[in-house]
Design a protein around this motif. Structure first.
Motif, PDB file in Angstrom:
ATOM      1  N   GLY A 228     -53.554 -24.086  49.786  1.00 18.40           N
ATOM      2  CA  GLY A 228     -53.042 -24.562  48.090  1.00 18.40           C
ATOM      3  C   GLY A 228     -53.740 -24.948  46.910  1.00 18.40           C
ATOM      4  O   GLY A 228     -53.863 -24.508  46.259  1.00 18.40           O
ATOM      5  N   MET A 229     -54.605 -25.984  47.125  1.00 20.38           N
ATOM      6  CA  MET A 229     -55.026 -26.518  46.641  1.00 20.38           C
ATOM      7  C   MET A 229     -56.260 -25.562  45.853  1.00 20.38           C
ATOM      8  O   MET A 229     -56.914 -25.401  44.721  1.00 20.38           O
ATOM      9  CB  MET A 229     -55.861 -27.878  46.645  1.00 20.38           C
ATOM     10  CG  MET A 229     -55.069 -29.246  46.687  1.00 20.38           C
ATOM     11  SD  MET A 229     -53.882 -29.084  44.920  1.00 20.38           S
ATOM     12  CE  MET A 229     -55.354 -29.257  43.921  1.00 20.38           C
TER      13      MET A 229
ATOM     14  N   SER B 145     -48.659 -23.343  47.049  1.00 20.16           N
ATOM     15  CA  SER B 145     -49.540 -23.951  47.914  1.00 20.16           C
ATOM     16  C   SER B 145     -47.873 -23.237  49.085  1.00 20.16           C
ATOM     17  O   SER B 145     -47.210 -23.469  50.470  1.00 20.16           O
ATOM     18  CB  SER B 145     -48.863 -25.432  48.942  1.00 20.16           C
ATOM     19  OG  SER B 145     -49.419 -25.486  50.094  1.00 20.16           O
TER      20      SER B 145
ATOM     21  N   THR C  14     -48.519 -23.220  52.549  1.00 20.77           N
ATOM     22  CA  THR C  14     -48.450 -24.247  53.522  1.00 20.77           C
ATOM     23  C   THR C  14     -47.260 -24.121  54.085  1.00 20.77           C
ATOM     24  O   THR C  14     -46.782 -25.035  54.964  1.00 20.77           O
ATOM     25  CB  THR C  14     -49.658 -25.543  53.244  1.00 20.77           C
ATOM     26  OG1 THR C  14     -50.375 -24.781  53.179  1.00 20.77           O
ATOM     27  CG2 THR C  14     -49.367 -25.995  54.608  1.00 20.77           C
ATOM     28  N   LYS C  15     -46.297 -24.724  53.227  1.00 18.40           N
ATOM     29  CA  LYS C  15     -45.320 -24.867  52.649  1.00 18.40           C
ATOM     30  C   LYS C  15     -43.618 -23.286  53.075  1.00 18.40           C
ATOM     31  O   LYS C  15     -44.361 -23.114  54.204  1.00 18.40           O
ATOM     32  CB  LYS C  15     -44.960 -25.746  51.413  1.00 18.40           C
ATOM     33  CG  LYS C  15     -45.511 -26.633  50.928  1.00 18.40           C
ATOM     34  CD  LYS C  15     -46.097 -27.728  51.913  1.00 18.40           C
ATOM     35  CE  LYS C  15     -47.917 -28.826  51.382  1.00 18.40           C
ATOM     36  NZ  LYS C  15     -47.474 -28.769  50.021  1.00 18.40           N
TER      37      LYS C  15
ATOM     38  N   ASP D  73     -45.855 -23.236  39.293  1.00 21.33           N
ATOM     39  CA  ASP D  73     -46.177 -23.646  40.642  1.00 21.33           C
ATOM     40  C   ASP D  73     -44.828 -23.884  41.065  1.00 21.33           C
ATOM     41  O   ASP D  73     -44.231 -24.609  41.153  1.00 21.33           O
ATOM     42  CB  ASP D  73     -46.937 -25.430  40.756  1.00 21.33           C
ATOM     43  CG  ASP D  73     -47.137 -25.890  42.205  1.00 21.33           C
ATOM     44  OD1 ASP D  73     -46.587 -25.066  43.299  1.00 21.33           O
ATOM     45  OD2 ASP D  73     -48.217 -26.718  42.794  1.00 21.33           O
TER      46      ASP D  73
HETATM   47  C1  LIG Z   1     -48.526 -28.553  49.180  1.00 21.63           C
HETATM   48  C2  LIG Z   1     -48.571 -28.675  47.809  1.00 21.63           C
HETATM   49  C3  LIG Z   1     -49.708 -28.318  46.780  1.00 21.63           C
HETATM   50  C4  LIG Z   1     -51.428 -28.369  47.787  1.00 21.63           C
HETATM   51  O1  LIG Z   1     -51.437 -27.578  48.689  1.00 21.63           O
HETATM   52  P1  LIG Z   1     -52.146 -27.150  49.744  1.00 21.63           P
HETATM   53  O2  LIG Z   1     -51.720 -26.464  50.706  1.00 21.63           O
HETATM   54  O3  LIG Z   1     -51.982 -28.614  50.925  1.00 21.63           O
HETATM   55  O4  LIG Z   1     -53.585 -27.692  50.006  1.00 21.63           O
HETATM   56  C5  LIG Z   1     -49.803 -27.788  45.821  1.00 21.63           C
HETATM   57  N1  LIG Z   1     -48.597 -28.089  45.365  1.00 21.63           N
HETATM   58  C6  LIG Z   1     -47.659 -28.304  45.678  1.00 21.63           C
HETATM   59  C7  LIG Z   1     -46.753 -28.563  45.138  1.00 21.63           C
HETATM   60  C8  LIG Z   1     -47.597 -29.272  46.892  1.00 21.63           C
HETATM   61  O5  LIG Z   1     -46.319 -29.309  47.860  1.00 21.63           O
END
Ligand SMILES: *Cc1c(COP(=O)(O)O)cnc(C)c1O
Length: 379
Positions: A74-75, A192, A194-195, A170
């Motif tokens: 996400g970053m 992200s 990832t979530k 975001d």
């Molecule tokens: C986790 C998160 C990020 C960063 O994402 P990564 O995948 O950890 O690099 C950015 N914005 C929000 C709202 C997040 O919860």
């Protein structure tokens, strides 16, 4: 097309070679060219590869956008969007922005002459006041982490249009199943992945989606130049995760609402922050721009000592950072996501010493409530 059908349509393919309905994992860093003068669609995998292409089309389709880009985290996605700015540019950012985004804005970009101001995005007049002649963009995060503050997306887009700025949102906390910022006029959506998009606490991934071809070209240029692209394997896992996005978001958000209502009436809990509750100060705005309150809530148990006791007494949730997964995750922001802030800075962001963040997974809501009740009975 309904969101349910759209998800499956976006995440399944019909491979022209075999008919496979799952996107083939094409592990190839380089692609052979047809002839000396005639090159094919792909040459080198950083610039593009068929597996990542399928994932990028899928996230674009989910967000109702024309162009999608996938990044290693996400970053990486957020930084790549910010890297389209140039020395001398300025950006106005919601003060409740994610900690990693805060770090890039504070400690990386100023060294290259890109500056910012943090503003409370629930105060529209304050946003207007922070806009300078060199301002290029407004950066939204709604609901915010971990206090679930709500920003009026349409209103911020209105301000941006008036001043000819672009908007970045975001959308990690809700996913496109619950909120689609591009439909509300936002220019760039970041995630992200990832979530919730990946959803299984297995991969790190980031996504960017836009409608405008010129913006898309700028983002693709940075993606290819900087090279923080999502791997082929991880793209496949992301696509697999996306297929169940609708059922996961529906189950988890229904449970989150039930848990939030229960905790609001609980004598040991002093404050519940959940934008799906009518008592939340952003409820009306949130309801006008999102399907429901989402799967994340925060609640205050009065003190750090109580928070410790509750965390140590719970059996079902995992105590960890991150969110948006099949398992319920409880975290303690003052020592985790916001550990870099001092007590005053924490207080300014509404992060009280007893605040716990709860990302609801796929367990049974009544089991989670019973677990919370037994832990809260000990404080
Ligand atoms: C986790 C998160 C990020 C960063 O994402 P990564 O995948 O950890 O690099 C950015 N914005 C929000 C709202 C997040 O919860």
């Amino acid at each position: 097309m309904s969101d349910w059908t759209n998800i499956i349509d976006a995440a399944t393919t019909n491979d022209p070679l075999s008919g496979a309905i799952n996107t083939p994992i094409q592990l190839s860093s380089t692609f052979s060219q047809k002839s000396f003068d005639e090159f094919g669609e792909y040459d080198y995998a950083r610039s593009g590869n068929p597996t990542r292409d399928a994932g990028e089309k899928a996230v674009a389709q989910l967000e109702h956008g024309n162009y999608g880009y996938l990044f290693s985290t996400g970053m990486a996605a957020i930084s790549s969007v910010l890297f389209t700015l140039s020395a001398g540019d300025h950006i106005v950012v919601s003060k409740h922005v994610y900690g990693g985004t805060f770090r890039v804005l504070e400690d990386v970009l100023p060294r290259w002459g890109i500056t910012h101001d943090f503003v409370d995005f629930s105060d529209l007049a304050a946003i207007e006041k922070a806009i300078k002649p060199e301002t290029k963009a407004l950066y939204i995060e709604t609901p915010s982490n971990p206090v679930l503050n709500i920003t009026d997306i349409r209103a911020v887009v209105g301000i941006a249009k008036k001043h000819q700025l672009f908007t970045i949102a975001d959308n990690t906390f809700l996913s496109p199943f619950l909120q689609k910022p591009l439909d509300l006029g936002v220019d760039i959506v970041v995630h992200s992945a990832t979530k919730f998009l990946a959803g299984h606490s297995d991969i790190l991934a980031g996504a960017v989606v836009v409608n405008d071809k010129k913006l898309a070209d700028q983002i693709y240029f940075v993606q290819n130049a900087v090279g923080a692209t999502l791997s082929v394997f991880d793209t496949w896992l992301l696509l697999r995760g996306i297929k169940t996005l609708g059922v996961r978001m529906t189950h988890s958000s229904e449970s989150a609402y039930k848990i939030a209502e229960h905790l609001e009436a609980h004598e040991k809990v002093s404050n519940v922050l959940y934008p799906g509750l009518k008592t939340h100060k952003g409820y009306e705005i949130h309801a006008s721009q999102a399907k429901n309150g989402g799967a994340v809530l925060s609640f205050d148990v009065g003190s750090q000592e109580n928070a410790k006791k509750v965390v140590e007494s719970l059996h079902i949730p995992v105590f960890s950072v991150s969110l948006g997964a099949v398992e319920t995750i409880i975290s303690y922001p003052p020592k985790m996501s916001h550990a870099e802030l001092n007590v005053d800075e924490l207080a300014k962001c509404g992060i009280t010493p007893g605040l716990l963040r709860f990302s609801v997974g796929l367990e049974d809501a009544d089991d989670l409530i019973a677990d919370l009740d037994s832990a809260l009975a000990l404080i």
